[in-house]
Design an enzyme around this catalytic site. Structure first.
Site, PDB file in Angstrom:
ATOM      1  N   THR A 162       0.857  -1.187   0.000  1.00  0.00           N
ATOM      2  CA  THR A 162       0.000   0.000   0.000  1.00  0.00           C
ATOM      3  C   THR A 162       0.891   1.235   0.000  1.00  0.00           C
ATOM      4  O   THR A 162       2.075   1.155   0.323  1.00  0.00           O
ATOM      5  CB  THR A 162      -0.905   0.029   1.245  1.00  0.00           C
ATOM      6  OG1 THR A 162      -0.049  -0.001   2.388  1.00  0.00           O
ATOM      7  CG2 THR A 162      -1.848  -1.165   1.278  1.00  0.00           C
ATOM      8  N   GLU A 176      -6.341  -3.134  -1.257  1.00  0.00           N
ATOM      9  CA  GLU A 176      -6.755  -4.344  -0.551  1.00  0.00           C
ATOM     10  C   GLU A 176      -7.819  -5.128  -1.309  1.00  0.00           C
ATOM     11  O   GLU A 176      -8.107  -6.265  -0.984  1.00  0.00           O
ATOM     12  CB  GLU A 176      -7.318  -3.956   0.831  1.00  0.00           C
ATOM     13  CG  GLU A 176      -6.292  -3.481   1.852  1.00  0.00           C
ATOM     14  CD  GLU A 176      -5.885  -2.027   1.696  1.00  0.00           C
ATOM     15  OE1 GLU A 176      -6.198  -1.411   0.654  1.00  0.00           O
ATOM     16  OE2 GLU A 176      -5.225  -1.499   2.611  1.00  0.00           O
ATOM     17  N   LYS A 218     -14.400  16.862  11.552  1.00  0.00           N
ATOM     18  CA  LYS A 218     -15.326  16.644  12.672  1.00  0.00           C
ATOM     19  C   LYS A 218     -15.516  17.966  13.412  1.00  0.00           C
ATOM     20  O   LYS A 218     -14.645  18.408  14.146  1.00  0.00           O
ATOM     21  CB  LYS A 218     -14.787  15.547  13.593  1.00  0.00           C
ATOM     22  CG  LYS A 218     -14.665  14.238  12.845  1.00  0.00           C
ATOM     23  CD  LYS A 218     -14.027  13.137  13.650  1.00  0.00           C
ATOM     24  CE  LYS A 218     -13.720  11.949  12.770  1.00  0.00           C
ATOM     25  NZ  LYS A 218     -12.435  12.003  12.062  1.00  0.00           N
ATOM     26  N   TRP A 266     -20.190  15.731  11.154  1.00  0.00           N
ATOM     27  CA  TRP A 266     -19.204  15.444  10.114  1.00  0.00           C
ATOM     28  C   TRP A 266     -19.441  16.325   8.890  1.00  0.00           C
ATOM     29  O   TRP A 266     -20.563  16.414   8.395  1.00  0.00           O
ATOM     30  CB  TRP A 266     -19.335  13.981   9.660  1.00  0.00           C
ATOM     31  CG  TRP A 266     -18.720  13.008  10.613  1.00  0.00           C
ATOM     32  CD1 TRP A 266     -18.253  13.277  11.865  1.00  0.00           C
ATOM     33  CD2 TRP A 266     -18.511  11.615  10.393  1.00  0.00           C
ATOM     34  NE1 TRP A 266     -17.772  12.138  12.450  1.00  0.00           N
ATOM     35  CE2 TRP A 266     -17.916  11.093  11.563  1.00  0.00           C
ATOM     36  CE3 TRP A 266     -18.761  10.749   9.331  1.00  0.00           C
ATOM     37  CZ2 TRP A 266     -17.574   9.754  11.701  1.00  0.00           C
ATOM     38  CZ3 TRP A 266     -18.424   9.419   9.462  1.00  0.00           C
ATOM     39  CH2 TRP A 266     -17.824   8.922  10.625  1.00  0.00           C
TER      40      TRP A 266
HETATM   41  P1  AMP Z   1      -5.346   2.881  -2.815  1.00  0.00           P
HETATM   42  O1  AMP Z   1      -5.355   1.697  -1.938  1.00  0.00           O
HETATM   43  O2  AMP Z   1      -4.093   3.680  -2.727  1.00  0.00           O
HETATM   44  O3  AMP Z   1      -5.709   2.538  -4.214  1.00  0.00           O
HETATM   45  O4  AMP Z   1      -6.478   3.874  -2.293  1.00  0.00           O
HETATM   46  C1  AMP Z   1      -7.795   3.439  -2.133  1.00  0.00           C
HETATM   47  C2  AMP Z   1      -8.645   4.567  -1.656  1.00  0.00           C
HETATM   48  O5  AMP Z   1      -8.829   5.546  -2.690  1.00  0.00           O
HETATM   49  C3  AMP Z   1     -10.050   4.146  -1.304  1.00  0.00           C
HETATM   50  O6  AMP Z   1     -10.128   3.566  -0.022  1.00  0.00           O
HETATM   51  C4  AMP Z   1     -10.805   5.467  -1.410  1.00  0.00           C
HETATM   52  O7  AMP Z   1     -10.621   6.257  -0.260  1.00  0.00           O
HETATM   53  C5  AMP Z   1     -10.106   6.154  -2.558  1.00  0.00           C
HETATM   54  N1  AMP Z   1     -10.878   5.965  -3.786  1.00  0.00           N
HETATM   55  C6  AMP Z   1     -10.694   5.051  -4.749  1.00  0.00           C
HETATM   56  N2  AMP Z   1     -11.604   5.191  -5.741  1.00  0.00           N
HETATM   57  C7  AMP Z   1     -12.410   6.232  -5.379  1.00  0.00           C
HETATM   58  C8  AMP Z   1     -13.560   6.890  -5.950  1.00  0.00           C
HETATM   59  N3  AMP Z   1     -14.069   6.519  -7.129  1.00  0.00           N
HETATM   60  N4  AMP Z   1     -14.099   7.912  -5.271  1.00  0.00           N
HETATM   61  C9  AMP Z   1     -13.602   8.322  -4.093  1.00  0.00           C
HETATM   62  N5  AMP Z   1     -12.534   7.765  -3.504  1.00  0.00           N
HETATM   63  C10 AMP Z   1     -11.939   6.727  -4.123  1.00  0.00           C
END
Ligand code: AMP
Length: 549
Positions: A188, A335, A443, A448
């Site tokens: 990650t 994940e 917050k 929120w």
């Molecule tokens: P990563 O693991 O670096 O790919 O990041 C994943 C995170 O990106 C998710 O848990 C979301 O918070 C954000 N994310 C991915 N796709 C979207 C989307 N279409 N709209 C808003 N947030 C997103």
């Protein structure tokens, strides 16, 4: 009950869901279809088939065997695509190294994944040269290069990729094995603490490929993926297998274009010359392309772009639609392999504004994805498009934990659902809309405020090029929102209170919470990004913590 279980005739073949089975059909159906690497190389699926077999032989002669971990450090390339196949097909694990992490984090991931072999683009020599004497697992290094000369390095290189392939036989007998064998691993992006390793099996990758493809191909008209498409990733192959699309594109047998390092002029040139019709990227990359002088000169009608990794801002969606781009959202995380939802417009008669609403939503769950939006006690929130909760999910392609990290794995899978850490609402038609990360939500006095909704509104101001909203400490309210704004060049800069008045107009129309009246504004030259180009709110909160009061 047990007599209902399928009894297998002794000689019946029990078909394992293995990655090798994804590329049989296209090689037979579309053998002359092309795979293109920048303006440097092109070959057919027929060649691709034999190159994957050559690579398997080359790796085997280096000593790679089932159970080993083979790391790749490269920009998006045909070589990477071949490794997506050959490495797992040998029963080895492919570690797609996130080359945008800091050097220390990269070394951490190589050590933690216990990489046995590293296939490395010469650009990354300086990073890996530092691991000398620190990591004992790595047995051999293979050079990946576009240049004929071998660059200087202290790394003990065993050979160069193309030469190894040329010397290898093009026939390899890939064995069957258990579909639950680990196929890939990566880390990650690590905005909080050390990067965490996730991992996916053959079965998971095959089902993710079919599930995402089913969703994309069953759409009535908009955002379809089919055999006439030309695919080019603009999400790196090291990040969640470029969202799984190289597997999908290969399974369908479409023309594929790999752009190397992302340079706007090269990306736009390839889109034009190779007639790319399908891509995916995070909003910041599309923002970068839109800012390039070439962008407005191109006819981009017919280009389908899935935006994920962050919410698709309305302004960006509108501008892309004006250019004829079929832009829409997809959602997932490292994940989750990653795709969980896609936002297709559907069959309804919609006016352009309503259509933009749908394209910017997070989407509807893919086939096989069980997605819920829940409160802290795991009760589903009402499906009213307003009540918010956390997205939790089950699907046959979610990482089963973090590699060698049982504490975080248990938290990830609390109550038998994968916890995404994303805050969202869901409506009666199953459209999910993310309003924030749990960590980024502001917050204010027990309530929120969604940073994403406020960003969308500020983005509508004509002088704003980019905006990030973060929560900063406030003695009275606990937190208040701070807008960090990059202005467009050329126009007369607005004053902070003009931005406040712009937001107030939306509050007065009932389109924004009154909590946004607490907004502070700071103009900045740039906004910190993570290793995959997303806004790095953690870094911003640290940078602007002095503005707390
Ligand atoms: P990563 O693991 O670096 O790919 O990041 C994943 C995170 O990106 C998710 O848990 C979301 O918070 C954000 N994310 C991915 N796709 C979207 C989307 N279409 N709209 C808003 N947030 C997103």
């Amino acid at each position: 009950m047990s007599d209902l279980l399928i009894q297998r005739t002794q000689s019946a073949y029990s078909y394992p869901l293995l990655i090798k089975n994804l590329f049989m059909a296209p090689v037979v159906q579309n053998p002359d279809q092309e795979i293109v690497y920048r303006d440097i190389m092109r070959f057919t699926y027929r060649d691709f088939y034999s190159r994957v077999h050559r690579l398997a032989n080359a790796l085997t002669s280096l000593g790679v065997k089932a159970g080993d971990t083979v790391a790749v450090m490269d920009w998006d390339s045909h070589r990477y695509l071949e490794c997506f196949y050959a490495v797992p097909m040998l029963g080895a694990v492919l570690h797609t190294v996130n080359i945008r992490l800091s050097p220390e984090q990269i070394i951490f991931t190589i050590d933690h994944a216990e990489d046995d072999y590293i296939l490395i683009n010469s650009e990354f020599f300086p990073i890996v040269e530092q691991i000398k004497g620190r990591i004992n697992t790595v047995k051999k290094f293979v050079l990946l290069s576009d240049e004929p000369q071998t660059p200087q390095t202290t790394l003990p290189l065993t050979g160069e990729y193309e030469q190894l392939l040329a010397a290898a036989s093009d026939t390899f007998n890939f064995q069957d094995f258990d579909e639950n064998t680990r196929a890939t691993t990566f880390y990650t992006t690590g905005t909080t603490g050390l990067p965490k390793g996730v991992y996916f099996s053959h079965r998971q990758l095959v089902l993710h490929t079919l599930g995402t493809l089913a969703s994309l191909s069953t759409s009535h008209e908009q955002g379809r993926f089919h055999q006439k498409d030309v695919y080019m990733p603009i999400t790196p192959m090291f990040h969640v297998h470029a969202w799984g699309f190289p597997y999908i594109a290969t399974a369908v047998g479409v023309k594929q274009v790999y752009p190397g390092k992302y340079i706007p002029a090269m990306l736009l040139k390839l889109i034009k010359e190779e007639q790319v019709t399908f891509s995916h990227c995070v909003p910041t990359i599309l923002h970068m392309l839109m800012a390039s002088p070439e962008f407005d000169k191109l006819d981009l009608s017919g280009w389908k772009v899935v935006i994920g990794g962050a919410a698709l801002p309305r302004q960006m969606c509108r501008k892309a639609r004006e250019h004829g781009i079929d832009i829409f959202s997809g959602y997932g995380m490292s994940e989750t392999c990653p795709v969980l939802t896609i936002s297709h417009v559907g069959n309804d008669e919609l006016n352009p504004d309503e259509e933009i609403d749908i394209r910017c939503k997070t989407g509807r769950p893919l086939p096989l994805v069980q997605l819920r939006v829940v409160d802290e006690a795991m009760n589903d929130v009402p499906r009213d498009g307003a009540s918010v909760g956390e997205i939790v999910a089950r699907a046959p392609w979610l990482t089963q934990g973090y590699w060698k990290d049982s504490r975080n794995s248990e938290n990830l899978w609390k109550d038998g659902y994968l916890h995404t850490g994303d805050v969202a609402n869901i409506n009666s038609r199953n459209y999910v809309a993310i309003t924030d990360r749990i960590k980024d939500v502001i917050k204010i006095g027990g309530e929120w405020l969604s940073s994403l909704e406020l960003e969308d509104i500020i983005n509508l101001h004509p002088a704003v090029s980019e905006v990030a909203i973060i929560g900063i400490g406030d003695a009275k309210w606990g937190e208040r929102p701070l807008a960090l704004i990059v202005l467009k060049g050329g126009s007369e800069p607005p004053e902070a209170r003009e931005i406040g008045a712009h937001v107030k107009a939306f509050i007065d129309k009932g389109m924004m919470s009154k909590l946004a009246l607490l907004l502070d504004v700071t103009f900045v030259d740039q906004i910190d990004k993570t290793s995959v180009g997303k806004i790095n709110k953690k870094a911003l909160r640290e940078r602007f913590s002095a503005q707390a009061r």
